[in-house]
Design a protein around this motif. Sequence first.
Motif, mmCIF file in Angstrom:
data_model
loop_
_atom_site.group_PDB
_atom_site.id
_atom_site.type_symbol
_atom_site.label_atom_id
_atom_site.label_comp_id
_atom_site.label_asym_id
_atom_site.label_seq_id
_atom_site.Cartn_x
_atom_site.Cartn_y
_atom_site.Cartn_z
ATOM 1 N N ARG A 36 0.842 -1.214 0.000
ATOM 2 C CA ARG A 36 0.000 0.000 0.000
ATOM 3 C C ARG A 36 0.871 1.255 0.000
ATOM 4 N N ALA A 37 1.968 1.242 0.787
ATOM 5 C CA ALA A 37 2.857 2.409 0.853
ATOM 6 C C ALA A 37 3.511 2.686 -0.504
ATOM 7 N N VAL A 38 3.956 1.600 -1.162
ATOM 8 C CA VAL A 38 4.573 1.753 -2.493
ATOM 9 C C VAL A 38 3.562 2.282 -3.492
ATOM 10 N N TYR A 39 2.340 1.735 -3.428
ATOM 11 C CA TYR A 39 1.282 2.170 -4.348
ATOM 12 C C TYR A 39 0.975 3.654 -4.167
ATOM 13 N N LEU A 40 0.807 4.104 -2.900
ATOM 14 C CA LEU A 40 0.491 5.512 -2.637
ATOM 15 C C LEU A 40 1.640 6.428 -3.049
ATOM 16 N N THR A 41 2.874 5.962 -2.840
ATOM 17 C CA THR A 41 4.037 6.771 -3.241
ATOM 18 C C THR A 41 4.063 6.980 -4.755
ATOM 19 N N ILE A 42 3.871 5.875 -5.492
ATOM 20 C CA ILE A 42 3.854 5.967 -6.964
ATOM 21 C C ILE A 42 2.709 6.857 -7.427
ATOM 22 N N LEU A 43 1.517 6.707 -6.781
ATOM 23 C CA LEU A 43 0.346 7.495 -7.165
ATOM 24 C C LEU A 43 0.591 8.984 -6.935
ATOM 25 N N ASN A 44 1.150 9.336 -5.763
ATOM 26 C CA ASN A 44 1.416 10.747 -5.461
ATOM 27 C C ASN A 44 2.479 11.334 -6.390
ATOM 28 N N LEU A 45 3.507 10.528 -6.652
ATOM 29 C CA LEU A 45 4.578 10.993 -7.546
ATOM 30 C C LEU A 45 4.058 11.225 -8.968
ATOM 31 N N SER A 46 3.187 10.312 -9.427
ATOM 32 C CA SER A 46 2.589 10.453 -10.763
ATOM 33 C C SER A 46 1.743 11.720 -10.851
ATOM 34 N N LYS A 47 0.949 11.987 -9.786
ATOM 35 C CA LYS A 47 0.107 13.196 -9.788
ATOM 36 C C LYS A 47 0.954 14.463 -9.838
ATOM 37 N N LYS A 48 2.063 14.454 -9.077
ATOM 38 C CA LYS A 48 2.938 15.632 -9.074
ATOM 39 C C LYS A 48 3.568 15.859 -10.445
ATOM 40 N N ILE A 49 3.985 14.759 -11.101
ATOM 41 C CA ILE A 49 4.588 14.880 -12.439
ATOM 42 C C ILE A 49 3.575 15.419 -13.433
ATOM 43 N N ILE A 50 2.333 14.873 -13.357
ATOM 44 C CA ILE A 50 1.278 15.318 -14.278
ATOM 45 C C ILE A 50 0.936 16.788 -14.043
ATOM 46 N N ASP A 51 0.827 17.179 -12.765
ATOM 47 C CA ASP A 51 0.514 18.572 -12.443
ATOM 48 C C ASP A 51 1.622 19.503 -12.947
ATOM 49 N N TYR A 52 2.881 19.058 -12.797
ATOM 50 C CA TYR A 52 4.010 19.893 -13.250
ATOM 51 C C TYR A 52 4.004 20.046 -14.767
ATOM 52 N N VAL A 53 3.742 18.942 -15.455
ATOM 53 C CA VAL A 53 3.707 18.988 -16.929
ATOM 54 C C VAL A 53 2.585 19.894 -17.409
ATOM 55 N N ALA A 55 1.229 22.362 -15.845
ATOM 56 C CA ALA A 55 1.497 23.761 -15.502
ATOM 57 C C ALA A 55 2.617 24.358 -16.349
ATOM 58 N N ASN A 56 3.499 23.500 -16.848
ATOM 59 C CA ASN A 56 4.673 24.016 -17.578
ATOM 60 C C ASN A 56 4.823 23.386 -18.967
ATOM 61 N N TYR A 57 3.689 22.944 -19.573
ATOM 62 C CA TYR A 57 3.783 22.229 -20.839
ATOM 63 C C TYR A 57 4.390 23.075 -21.964
ATOM 64 N N GLN A 58 4.137 24.386 -21.928
ATOM 65 C CA GLN A 58 4.682 25.253 -22.986
ATOM 66 C C GLN A 58 6.214 25.273 -22.942
ATOM 67 N N MET A 59 6.738 25.388 -21.720
ATOM 68 C CA MET A 59 8.185 25.404 -21.579
ATOM 69 C C MET A 59 8.795 24.048 -21.965
ATOM 70 N N PHE A 61 7.524 21.765 -24.046
ATOM 71 C CA PHE A 61 7.460 21.610 -25.502
ATOM 72 C C PHE A 61 8.529 22.458 -26.193
ATOM 73 N N ALA A 62 8.730 23.690 -25.658
ATOM 74 C CA ALA A 62 9.730 24.584 -26.263
ATOM 75 C C ALA A 62 11.125 23.975 -26.161
ATOM 76 N N ILE A 63 11.438 23.403 -24.977
ATOM 77 C CA ILE A 63 12.758 22.777 -24.787
ATOM 78 C C ILE A 63 12.912 21.564 -25.704
ATOM 79 N N PHE A 64 11.846 20.728 -25.788
ATOM 80 C CA PHE A 64 11.914 19.516 -26.608
ATOM 81 C C PHE A 64 12.100 19.842 -28.090
ATOM 82 N N PHE A 65 11.207 20.716 -28.615
ATOM 83 C CA PHE A 65 11.282 21.029 -30.042
ATOM 84 C C PHE A 65 12.509 21.876 -30.374
#
Length: 388
Positions: A36-53, A55-59, A61-65
């Motif tokens: 359960r601890a591993v599952y919640l850690t992965i879930l929270n980390l995934s949410k943070k990554i998604i929220d960051y992307v 919020a900053n998708y323009q930057m 995409f600009a770096i990637f392209f």
Amino acid sequence: MKVPIKQIFREFYLLSNRLSLVEKVIYGVFSIALVRAVYLTILNLSKKIIDYVLANYQMIFAIFFGGLAILIFGLGFYLYILKVRNKQNSLDESSVDDETNEPRNIYTEGGNYNANINGDQIEIYGDVININQDFSEIAQEIRELITELKNQGYSEEDAKTEIATELAEEARKKPKVRKKLFMWKKSFSTNTKKTNDETEVAREVVTSATAYSHTSSKDFTEVVSGHYQKLDELLQAKNWKEADLETAKIIYIISQKELPETSLYRTYLTDYFCSEHIKVLPRKDLNNINKLWLKYSNGRFGFSVQKRIWKRIGGGSDTTYNSEEIQEKFGDEVGWRKEGDWVYYSDIYYSRTAPSGHLPICLMLNSEKSERCDIDFEILEVIVGRIS
């Protein structure tokens, strides 16, 4: 050393059987808590990554392209530098041949007048002929000209007369050509009657050329051996389509070995065929392949036929001066275009009755078999500049 998965599960099963009931309960509760601890850690980390992307998708995409654009630009610049370097090497290698073999063209209001300082070349109906070639080569070019004129509506006799008239005129203007003309007459004509009439002698030379064997050349014994044996068999069987594919294959195999060790096409783009391959292909191989096509098509197909047509319509061996109009005109003439558009691969006419210069074509194609023919004219231009 790798341990089989089956063995791991077996050891785990045996270990669990040794535990008491209380130990099994404690172990089970602990395992559930850990999962359960591993599952919640992965879930929270995934949410943070998604929220960051988000919020900053323009930057992002600009770096990637931006990085992708820099990579593409760098690769393009490297290819350009490589192409310039190889082109310079090719020019350096061919400079001596260019000085001695290429005619000097003088453009006047009346058209294009060909003059060679040394008098070693003549122009007959747009075809530049080097008189220092073996007579088998001269005869071959004369036969090609006759075929070309017949395709334009001339009878065979009228075509011979036209060519003989042009040849006689060249002989009157250039003493060296006249000397060669009379030498050919003496060596190959069956008529032993002496004459000083250039027209009569030219007529006899043209007649001798039409009867001269395609296999008379002293170099032809090399053509049917080595790389060319299969091509010889395919052309002899009139299997034009397979011969076209075999031609591209032979040229690729030979030229791939001739490319510099540093060439991108030798180390990375190993399946890519381009004009760089033709530039390094030994002239002997290019000419031998051409001889086979001429032999079995009776002068209808081959690189030299394409060269004559290309030059007659105003094409050259420099991409800068060859407009889209010239390319389309050439395509119309050799049957690569119909009704104002390029034909599909399936419409390539693999037949002895195809237009003059229709084959070979495969090594010049940039398109897939399901598409309309996209011709790499840079390859054709290099062939025109190198074929004898």
